[in-house]
Design a protein around this motif. Structure first.
Motif, PDB file in Angstrom:
ATOM      1  N   ILE A 135       0.855  -1.185   0.000  1.00 44.88           N
ATOM      2  CA  ILE A 135       0.000   0.000   0.000  1.00 44.88           C
ATOM      3  C   ILE A 135       0.892   1.236   0.000  1.00 44.88           C
ATOM      4  O   ILE A 135       1.887   1.295   0.726  1.00 44.88           O
ATOM      5  N   CYS A 136       0.568   2.204  -0.860  1.00 47.29           N
ATOM      6  CA  CYS A 136       1.260   3.494  -0.852  1.00 47.29           C
ATOM      7  C   CYS A 136       0.339   4.502  -0.175  1.00 47.29           C
ATOM      8  O   CYS A 136      -0.788   4.733  -0.624  1.00 47.29           O
ATOM      9  N   ILE A 137       0.808   5.083   0.897  1.00 45.67           N
ATOM     10  CA  ILE A 137       0.032   6.056   1.661  1.00 45.67           C
ATOM     11  C   ILE A 137       0.504   7.454   1.270  1.00 45.67           C
ATOM     12  O   ILE A 137       1.679   7.790   1.437  1.00 45.67           O
ATOM     13  N   VAL A 138      -0.411   8.242   0.726  1.00 42.11           N
ATOM     14  CA  VAL A 138      -0.087   9.576   0.223  1.00 42.11           C
ATOM     15  C   VAL A 138      -0.627  10.627   1.181  1.00 42.11           C
ATOM     16  O   VAL A 138      -1.810  10.622   1.513  1.00 42.11           O
ATOM     17  N   HIS A 139       0.263  11.524   1.608  1.00 39.75           N
ATOM     18  CA  HIS A 139      -0.145  12.620   2.490  1.00 39.75           C
ATOM     19  C   HIS A 139      -0.189  13.909   1.681  1.00 39.75           C
ATOM     20  O   HIS A 139       0.830  14.376   1.163  1.00 39.75           O
ATOM     21  N   LEU A 140      -1.379  14.475   1.515  1.00 40.26           N
ATOM     22  CA  LEU A 140      -1.563  15.736   0.807  1.00 40.26           C
ATOM     23  C   LEU A 140      -1.603  16.863   1.831  1.00 40.26           C
ATOM     24  O   LEU A 140      -2.658  17.197   2.373  1.00 40.26           O
ATOM     25  N   ALA A 141      -0.455  17.453   2.089  1.00 41.40           N
ATOM     26  CA  ALA A 141      -0.303  18.394   3.198  1.00 41.40           C
ATOM     27  C   ALA A 141      -1.020  19.712   2.983  1.00 41.40           C
ATOM     28  O   ALA A 141      -1.213  20.476   3.936  1.00 41.40           O
ATOM     29  N   GLN A 142      -1.418  20.007   1.739  1.00 38.29           N
ATOM     30  CA  GLN A 142      -2.087  21.286   1.468  1.00 38.29           C
ATOM     31  C   GLN A 142      -3.580  21.118   1.218  1.00 38.29           C
ATOM     32  O   GLN A 142      -4.241  22.074   0.820  1.00 38.29           O
ATOM     33  N   SER A 143      -4.107  19.948   1.438  1.00 41.34           N
ATOM     34  CA  SER A 143      -5.511  19.682   1.113  1.00 41.34           C
ATOM     35  C   SER A 143      -6.315  19.334   2.358  1.00 41.34           C
ATOM     36  O   SER A 143      -5.909  18.482   3.141  1.00 41.34           O
ATOM     37  N   GLU A 144      -7.454  20.010   2.495  1.00 41.92           N
ATOM     38  CA  GLU A 144      -8.375  19.685   3.573  1.00 41.92           C
ATOM     39  C   GLU A 144      -9.729  19.213   3.041  1.00 41.92           C
ATOM     40  O   GLU A 144     -10.526  18.643   3.774  1.00 41.92           O
ATOM     41  N   THR A 145      -9.982  19.449   1.735  1.00 39.69           N
ATOM     42  CA  THR A 145     -11.202  18.970   1.086  1.00 39.69           C
ATOM     43  C   THR A 145     -10.831  18.464  -0.297  1.00 39.69           C
ATOM     44  O   THR A 145      -9.733  18.729  -0.807  1.00 39.69           O
ATOM     45  N   ILE A 146     -11.772  17.779  -0.949  1.00 39.05           N
ATOM     46  CA  ILE A 146     -11.532  17.254  -2.293  1.00 39.05           C
ATOM     47  C   ILE A 146     -11.280  18.383  -3.279  1.00 39.05           C
ATOM     48  O   ILE A 146     -10.552  18.214  -4.270  1.00 39.05           O
ATOM     49  N   VAL A 147     -11.843  19.564  -3.017  1.00 38.28           N
ATOM     50  CA  VAL A 147     -11.650  20.720  -3.899  1.00 38.28           C
ATOM     51  C   VAL A 147     -10.191  21.173  -3.879  1.00 38.28           C
ATOM     52  O   VAL A 147      -9.655  21.644  -4.895  1.00 38.28           O
ATOM     53  N   ASP A 148      -9.510  21.027  -2.716  1.00 37.55           N
ATOM     54  CA  ASP A 148      -8.119  21.464  -2.590  1.00 37.55           C
ATOM     55  C   ASP A 148      -7.151  20.569  -3.352  1.00 37.55           C
ATOM     56  O   ASP A 148      -6.037  20.999  -3.689  1.00 37.55           O
ATOM     57  N   VAL A 149      -7.566  19.331  -3.599  1.00 34.03           N
ATOM     58  CA  VAL A 149      -6.630  18.325  -4.116  1.00 34.03           C
ATOM     59  C   VAL A 149      -6.003  18.754  -5.437  1.00 34.03           C
ATOM     60  O   VAL A 149      -4.792  18.592  -5.645  1.00 34.03           O
ATOM     61  N   GLU A 150      -6.809  19.323  -6.342  1.00 32.33           N
ATOM     62  CA  GLU A 150      -6.294  19.695  -7.658  1.00 32.33           C
ATOM     63  C   GLU A 150      -5.151  20.696  -7.582  1.00 32.33           C
ATOM     64  O   GLU A 150      -4.338  20.775  -8.501  1.00 32.33           O
ATOM     65  N   HIS A 151      -5.089  21.472  -6.511  1.00 34.45           N
ATOM     66  CA  HIS A 151      -4.082  22.527  -6.397  1.00 34.45           C
ATOM     67  C   HIS A 151      -2.960  22.162  -5.427  1.00 34.45           C
ATOM     68  O   HIS A 151      -2.100  22.990  -5.136  1.00 34.45           O
ATOM     69  N   ASP A 152      -2.955  20.946  -4.934  1.00 37.81           N
ATOM     70  CA  ASP A 152      -1.925  20.528  -3.983  1.00 37.81           C
ATOM     71  C   ASP A 152      -0.581  20.365  -4.686  1.00 37.81           C
ATOM     72  O   ASP A 152      -0.504  19.839  -5.802  1.00 37.81           O
ATOM     73  N   GLU A 153       0.496  20.817  -4.033  1.00 33.07           N
ATOM     74  CA  GLU A 153       1.834  20.749  -4.629  1.00 33.07           C
ATOM     75  C   GLU A 153       2.278  19.328  -4.931  1.00 33.07           C
ATOM     76  O   GLU A 153       3.159  19.117  -5.755  1.00 33.07           O
ATOM     77  N   TRP A 154       1.665  18.359  -4.262  1.00 33.85           N
ATOM     78  CA  TRP A 154       2.040  16.964  -4.507  1.00 33.85           C
ATOM     79  C   TRP A 154       1.911  16.616  -5.987  1.00 33.85           C
ATOM     80  O   TRP A 154       2.647  15.786  -6.495  1.00 33.85           O
ATOM     81  N   PHE A 155       0.983  17.262  -6.701  1.00 34.93           N
ATOM     82  CA  PHE A 155       0.742  16.956  -8.099  1.00 34.93           C
ATOM     83  C   PHE A 155       1.628  17.739  -9.050  1.00 34.93           C
ATOM     84  O   PHE A 155       1.513  17.588 -10.265  1.00 34.93           O
ATOM     85  N   THR A 156       2.506  18.589  -8.548  1.00 35.19           N
ATOM     86  CA  THR A 156       3.333  19.417  -9.421  1.00 35.19           C
ATOM     87  C   THR A 156       4.786  18.979  -9.452  1.00 35.19           C
ATOM     88  O   THR A 156       5.606  19.654 -10.058  1.00 35.19           O
ATOM     89  N   ARG A 157       5.115  17.867  -8.817  1.00 35.97           N
ATOM     90  CA  ARG A 157       6.505  17.421  -8.752  1.00 35.97           C
ATOM     91  C   ARG A 157       6.676  16.121  -9.525  1.00 35.97           C
ATOM     92  O   ARG A 157       5.865  15.206  -9.424  1.00 35.97           O
ATOM     93  N   GLY A 158       7.760  16.034 -10.290  1.00 33.18           N
ATOM     94  CA  GLY A 158       7.986  14.864 -11.129  1.00 33.18           C
ATOM     95  C   GLY A 158       8.068  13.576 -10.366  1.00 33.18           C
ATOM     96  O   GLY A 158       7.488  12.554 -10.751  1.00 33.18           O
ATOM     97  N   TRP A 159       8.781  13.570  -9.224  1.00 37.37           N
ATOM     98  CA  TRP A 159       8.961  12.297  -8.536  1.00 37.37           C
ATOM     99  C   TRP A 159       7.721  11.854  -7.767  1.00 37.37           C
ATOM    100  O   TRP A 159       7.539  10.672  -7.520  1.00 37.37           O
ATOM    101  N   THR A 160       6.835  12.786  -7.385  1.00 32.04           N
ATOM    102  CA  THR A 160       5.589  12.333  -6.766  1.00 32.04           C
ATOM    103  C   THR A 160       4.615  11.812  -7.821  1.00 32.04           C
ATOM    104  O   THR A 160       3.785  10.957  -7.523  1.00 32.04           O
ATOM    105  N   LEU A 161       4.743  12.281  -9.066  1.00 34.53           N
ATOM    106  CA  LEU A 161       3.908  11.721 -10.123  1.00 34.53           C
ATOM    107  C   LEU A 161       4.286  10.264 -10.390  1.00 34.53           C
ATOM    108  O   LEU A 161       3.432   9.433 -10.660  1.00 34.53           O
ATOM    109  N   GLN A 162       5.554   9.939 -10.319  1.00 35.07           N
ATOM    110  CA  GLN A 162       5.917   8.530 -10.484  1.00 35.07           C
ATOM    111  C   GLN A 162       5.380   7.708  -9.316  1.00 35.07           C
ATOM    112  O   GLN A 162       5.032   6.537  -9.480  1.00 35.07           O
ATOM    113  N   GLU A 163       5.261   8.325  -8.147  1.00 34.67           N
ATOM    114  CA  GLU A 163       4.727   7.596  -6.995  1.00 34.67           C
ATOM    115  C   GLU A 163       3.221   7.396  -7.106  1.00 34.67           C
ATOM    116  O   GLU A 163       2.652   6.564  -6.390  1.00 34.67           O
TER     117      GLU A 163
END
Length: 448
Positions: A138-166
């Protein structure tokens, strides 16, 4: 070798080569080596199962996250027992707690499970990262900038190359918000069904839904190499899947060593045009000449051009629908701004242009034909005449050699001249939902 020996051999090879160098034993938060993991799981290896795979026995959780600017626990601090006061230790503890909830006994985090002072270990970890994420239970992903589903699209986790591979590598993923509440009630958020979470991930990454389950590998992402380079290699890997929608971006191309068809960052996919693509895949191969891809080459005629000193402005018309004009500006001096402007304006020297359509239909019937749809998209391509040929000579006594006449004109290969992704073209004379069938000779492999 009998079945029992075969299973044990597969198990030992797997542990020594396909899991992290060390893991955290969740019962006491201490490090354990591969040899300890091997002893722990050895009794779970089945004796008779010919379909056995070691991943059924060796189970661990893995963390995907964005590093804090400071305060992440290191290998040395964890080993010395001095990490508990650090800001990042609370995140590590929460991750381990979630791993226990999933029935895991072992876990791995890139912050503390790699001895970064050991260059040999660091190199192996970098080369093996994709495989370690792929083999996790299991890969457990922590979205540190998201508190709702609406925040997810703008979370920095999605803007980094190595987290995209994860995101791509693991078979099972569970997302958690900033305060460690789960995004969903599902045990696995990497769902083959188009759920709200999967649709959100598609919007956030701009990676087509089906490609979120395409796991090319290994994608070797080097920590410290820079997100730009990591992102380029991620796009290269996705291109191996052959999905033409990977070209649907805008903005500047990346500083890639051979290709100008790779966008600069994940943000290049934001708010892109809505295009229609078939389910069939394109055969794409990255070469030393660029990205080789088959495109439907539609000729474009120049109706107007102007050289502005720093740029070339063009109006291009497609014979398929002469009422359509494509306004195009290039800042590429090497390709479109010859030193001799007067010569460049002459027919003898004129560049030849084409629209390399990406979203064509490849239709198989009595013979293979191409279908061009109303809403097409492609790259602006150009090529120029090569220098004049020497005078031709046809000997009368040549034996066994087929002699041909002197070529009238020869062009360079097609090259990409628009540095900003796809150009959308709508042909009003093609009814909605229909295609125009054209000869398969228009299909050519080009290097982008």
């Amino acid at each position: 070798m009998n079945q029992e020996e075969s299973n044990f051999d597969k198990f030992e090879q797997y542990v020594m080569n396909n899991i992290p160098i060390r893991l955290i034993h969740l019962s006491d938060m201490k490090f354990v080596a591969r040899s300890d993991v091997k002893k722990h799981f050895r009794s779970s290896v089945p004796l008779e199962d010919s379909l056995y795979h070691p991943s059924e026995s060796v189970r661990y959780a893995i963390l995907s996250h964005r590093w804090l600017d400071e305060g992440e626990p290191t290998y040395d601090e964890m080993k010395a027992g001095t990490a508990e006061g650090l800001a990042g230790y609370a995140k590590l503890k929460n991750f381990c707690d979630k791993a226990r909830e999933y029935g895991m006994e072992f876990a791995w985090s890139d912050t503390c499970c790699i001895d970064k002072n050991n260059s040999t270990e660091l190199d192996e970890s970098i080369r093996s990262m994709f495989r370690w994420y792929r083999n996790s239970a299991i890969c457990i992903v922590h979205l540190a900038q998201s508190e709702t589903i609406v925040d997810v699209e703008h979370d920095e986790w999605f803007t980094r190359g190595w987290t995209l591979q994860e995101l791509l590598a693991p078979e099972r993923i569970k997302f958690f918000y900033k305060h460690w509440s789960p995004l969903t009630d599902d045990e696995d958020d990497k769902n083959m069904e188009p759920t709200e979470v999967m649709e959100t991930l598609e919007r956030a990454t701009r990676i087509p839904f089906d490609d979120l389950f395409f796991t090319p590998g290994p994608i070797r992402v080097a920590y410290g190499e820079g997100g730009d380079r990591a992102f380029c290699r991620l796009i290269e890997a996705i291109m191996q899947a052959g999905d033409p929608s990977v070209f649907n971006w805008k903005g500047q191309a990346a500083q890639h060593c051979t290709s100008r068809a790779i966008p600069q960052s994940p943000q290049s996919f934001v708010n892109c045009q809505v295009l229609e693509f078939d389910d069939e895949r394109l055969e794409m191969t990255m070469t030393s000449l660029g990205l080789r891809v088959p495109l439907a080459i539609l000729p474009l005629n120049v109706s107007w051009r102007r050289f502005d000193g720093s740029s070339t402005c063009l109006k291009l018309k497609c014979p398929l629908c002469p009422t359509i004009e494509i306004d195009f500006t290039s800042y590429d001096h090497a390709n479109l701004f010859p030193e001799d402007i007067g010569r460049a304006m002459s027919d003898e020297y004129s560049w030849v242009y084409a629209l390399g359509v990406v979203n064509y239909s490849n239709i198989e019937g009595l013979r293979e034909i191409l279908g061009i749809r109303r809403k097409s998209a492609g790259f602006i391509l150009a090529r120029k005449p090569k220098s004049t040929f020497p005078p031709g000579f046809q000997p009368t006594d040549a034996l066994g050699i087929t002699i041909v006449s002197r070529p009238e004109q020869k062009f360079t290969k097609w090259s990409l001249v628009n540095n900003g992704g796809l150009i959308a073209v709508e042909f009003p004379n093609i009814p909605e939902g229909s295609v125009v069938y054209i000869d398969p000779g228009y299909l050519q492999s080009v290097y982008l």
